[in-house]
Design a protein around this motif. Sequence first.
Motif, PDB file in Angstrom:
ATOM      1  N   CYS A  11     -20.905  -5.729  31.924  1.00  0.00           N
ATOM      2  CA  CYS A  11     -19.813  -5.755  31.036  1.00  0.00           C
ATOM      3  C   CYS A  11     -19.740  -4.520  30.433  1.00  0.00           C
ATOM      4  O   CYS A  11     -20.645  -3.988  29.497  1.00  0.00           O
ATOM      5  CB  CYS A  11     -19.539  -6.901  30.252  1.00  0.00           C
ATOM      6  SG  CYS A  11     -18.338  -6.677  28.972  1.00  0.00           S
ATOM      7  N   PRO A  12     -18.740  -3.463  30.301  1.00  0.00           N
ATOM      8  CA  PRO A  12     -18.738  -2.117  29.614  1.00  0.00           C
ATOM      9  C   PRO A  12     -18.729  -2.281  27.886  1.00  0.00           C
ATOM     10  O   PRO A  12     -19.183  -1.723  27.205  1.00  0.00           O
ATOM     11  CB  PRO A  12     -17.023  -1.523  29.879  1.00  0.00           C
ATOM     12  CG  PRO A  12     -16.401  -2.779  30.364  1.00  0.00           C
ATOM     13  CD  PRO A  12     -17.451  -3.806  30.876  1.00  0.00           C
ATOM     14  N   GLU A  13     -18.397  -3.620  27.579  1.00  0.00           N
ATOM     15  CA  GLU A  13     -18.446  -3.943  26.008  1.00  0.00           C
ATOM     16  C   GLU A  13     -19.606  -4.416  25.463  1.00  0.00           C
ATOM     17  O   GLU A  13     -20.243  -3.977  24.885  1.00  0.00           O
ATOM     18  CB  GLU A  13     -17.227  -4.699  25.759  1.00  0.00           C
ATOM     19  CG  GLU A  13     -16.118  -4.341  26.314  1.00  0.00           C
ATOM     20  CD  GLU A  13     -15.023  -3.646  24.982  1.00  0.00           C
ATOM     21  OE1 GLU A  13     -15.109  -2.743  24.692  1.00  0.00           O
ATOM     22  OE2 GLU A  13     -14.537  -4.724  24.477  1.00  0.00           O
ATOM     23  N   ASN A  51     -12.287  -2.107  38.669  1.00  0.00           N
ATOM     24  CA  ASN A  51     -11.642  -1.461  37.291  1.00  0.00           C
ATOM     25  C   ASN A  51     -12.260  -1.942  36.204  1.00  0.00           C
ATOM     26  O   ASN A  51     -11.848  -2.729  35.491  1.00  0.00           O
ATOM     27  CB  ASN A  51     -10.052  -1.505  37.272  1.00  0.00           C
ATOM     28  CG  ASN A  51      -9.438  -0.880  35.997  1.00  0.00           C
ATOM     29  OD1 ASN A  51     -10.351  -0.343  35.308  1.00  0.00           O
ATOM     30  ND2 ASN A  51      -8.139  -1.001  35.723  1.00  0.00           N
ATOM     31  N   LEU A  52     -13.384  -1.088  35.570  1.00  0.00           N
ATOM     32  CA  LEU A  52     -14.038  -1.590  34.571  1.00  0.00           C
ATOM     33  C   LEU A  52     -13.935  -0.756  33.144  1.00  0.00           C
ATOM     34  O   LEU A  52     -14.616  -0.515  32.519  1.00  0.00           O
ATOM     35  CB  LEU A  52     -15.569  -1.567  34.841  1.00  0.00           C
ATOM     36  CG  LEU A  52     -15.929  -2.531  35.948  1.00  0.00           C
ATOM     37  CD1 LEU A  52     -17.295  -2.352  36.347  1.00  0.00           C
ATOM     38  CD2 LEU A  52     -15.750  -3.982  35.520  1.00  0.00           C
ATOM     39  N   LEU A  53     -12.496  -0.117  33.056  1.00  0.00           N
ATOM     40  CA  LEU A  53     -12.244   0.466  31.838  1.00  0.00           C
ATOM     41  C   LEU A  53     -11.937  -0.413  31.047  1.00  0.00           C
ATOM     42  O   LEU A  53     -11.496  -1.686  30.958  1.00  0.00           O
ATOM     43  CB  LEU A  53     -10.892   1.018  32.092  1.00  0.00           C
ATOM     44  CG  LEU A  53     -10.839   2.256  33.012  1.00  0.00           C
ATOM     45  CD1 LEU A  53      -9.226   2.777  33.228  1.00  0.00           C
ATOM     46  CD2 LEU A  53     -11.413   3.620  32.401  1.00  0.00           C
ATOM     47  N   PRO A  54     -12.752  -0.149  29.754  1.00  0.00           N
ATOM     48  CA  PRO A  54     -12.896  -1.226  28.671  1.00  0.00           C
ATOM     49  C   PRO A  54     -11.428  -1.601  28.038  1.00  0.00           C
ATOM     50  O   PRO A  54     -10.430  -0.650  28.207  1.00  0.00           O
ATOM     51  CB  PRO A  54     -13.494  -0.533  27.460  1.00  0.00           C
ATOM     52  CG  PRO A  54     -14.125   0.578  28.061  1.00  0.00           C
ATOM     53  CD  PRO A  54     -13.403   1.018  29.264  1.00  0.00           C
ATOM     54  N   PHE A  57      -9.229   0.799  26.338  1.00  0.00           N
ATOM     55  CA  PHE A  57      -8.907   2.110  26.818  1.00  0.00           C
ATOM     56  C   PHE A  57      -7.500   2.468  26.789  1.00  0.00           C
ATOM     57  O   PHE A  57      -7.280   3.543  26.725  1.00  0.00           O
ATOM     58  CB  PHE A  57      -9.612   2.062  28.086  1.00  0.00           C
ATOM     59  CG  PHE A  57      -9.450   3.718  28.808  1.00  0.00           C
ATOM     60  CD1 PHE A  57     -10.738   4.370  28.537  1.00  0.00           C
ATOM     61  CD2 PHE A  57      -8.499   4.047  29.479  1.00  0.00           C
ATOM     62  CE1 PHE A  57     -10.864   5.649  29.056  1.00  0.00           C
ATOM     63  CE2 PHE A  57      -8.442   5.365  29.991  1.00  0.00           C
ATOM     64  CZ  PHE A  57      -9.830   6.283  29.798  1.00  0.00           C
ATOM     65  N   GLU A  58      -6.491   1.581  27.348  1.00  0.00           N
ATOM     66  CA  GLU A  58      -5.309   2.013  27.177  1.00  0.00           C
ATOM     67  C   GLU A  58      -4.509   2.041  25.880  1.00  0.00           C
ATOM     68  O   GLU A  58      -3.231   2.192  26.113  1.00  0.00           O
ATOM     69  CB  GLU A  58      -4.410   1.008  28.354  1.00  0.00           C
ATOM     70  CG  GLU A  58      -5.037   1.087  29.783  1.00  0.00           C
ATOM     71  CD  GLU A  58      -4.700   2.450  30.452  1.00  0.00           C
ATOM     72  OE1 GLU A  58      -3.615   3.041  30.001  1.00  0.00           O
ATOM     73  OE2 GLU A  58      -5.200   2.698  31.590  1.00  0.00           O
TER      74      GLU A  58
END
Lengths: 59, 219
Positions: A11-13, A51-54, A57-58
């Motif tokens: 997990c990116p977080e 897609n593992l952008l936190p 991010f957006e």
Amino acid sequence: MKKELMDKLACPECKGDFELREEVEDDEIISGELYCGECDETYPIEDGIPNLLPPDFEE
Amino acid sequence: MNPNKKEIKRVFDKISHDFSQTRKHPWPEVVDFIEKGRKTNFSLDLGCGNGRHMKELIKKSERVIGVDFSKKMLKKSKREILLSGYSKDSFELVQGDITDLPFNNQVFDIVICIATLHHIPSSKKREECLNEIHRVLKKNGRTLISVWSIEHNEFEGKREEVRKNNFDYFVDWKSDGFKEKRFYHIFNRENFSNLLNKTDFTVKEIKLSSGNYYAELNS
């Protein structure tokens, strides 16, 4: 993505393990979801690319 | 004011096609770094763009993972790598943020981050990115980081302006029918060295070549 990639992904977080859900496989995973139970967050896999952008991010 | 990550990603998505067309060849400094190492299991390319350096890593690694925040860029790299004749089993692509890497600790033998760190719009985040690289790199792993140097010809006659603007700099990207501004943080040797020394890495060497600084780091 290949299923073996699951060993490396985190997990990116919280950097915890993912649970692979609703996967559609050919010889590799084409689509599905990566679920982090610790963060209660779901990350999509589309076109074989996770897609593992936190989540923030957006923002 | 510097753009946020979302804005930087929007620009990369928009320019992905032209960007890829003008970046077909790997940089010789990166090829040298890859070639001088032994054959390894897992390599990581952060900000992989169209995959031009992934193809070099594939020659020396069992599997290469490319990370980019732009899905369009990742699709380009997939196409380019397959067109070059490499097997789909030799690589993986992950859409991610290089300041919050989605990998376990100590997974990779080699991590490269080429012409990417300088697009991160805050010094704190640039430091976080480097510490994330350190976290995912195996003990005895090798890393190569490159950033744009103020010594580059682009900055001839503009160096004072760059310094005055705290080394933040915008480059126009012009293409058919549109113009976009791309954000860079420019480095001199001192501020690159200071950034690296704040992190968990041991700096082996910083070289200036073709207007870029290359830092080879050990975990």
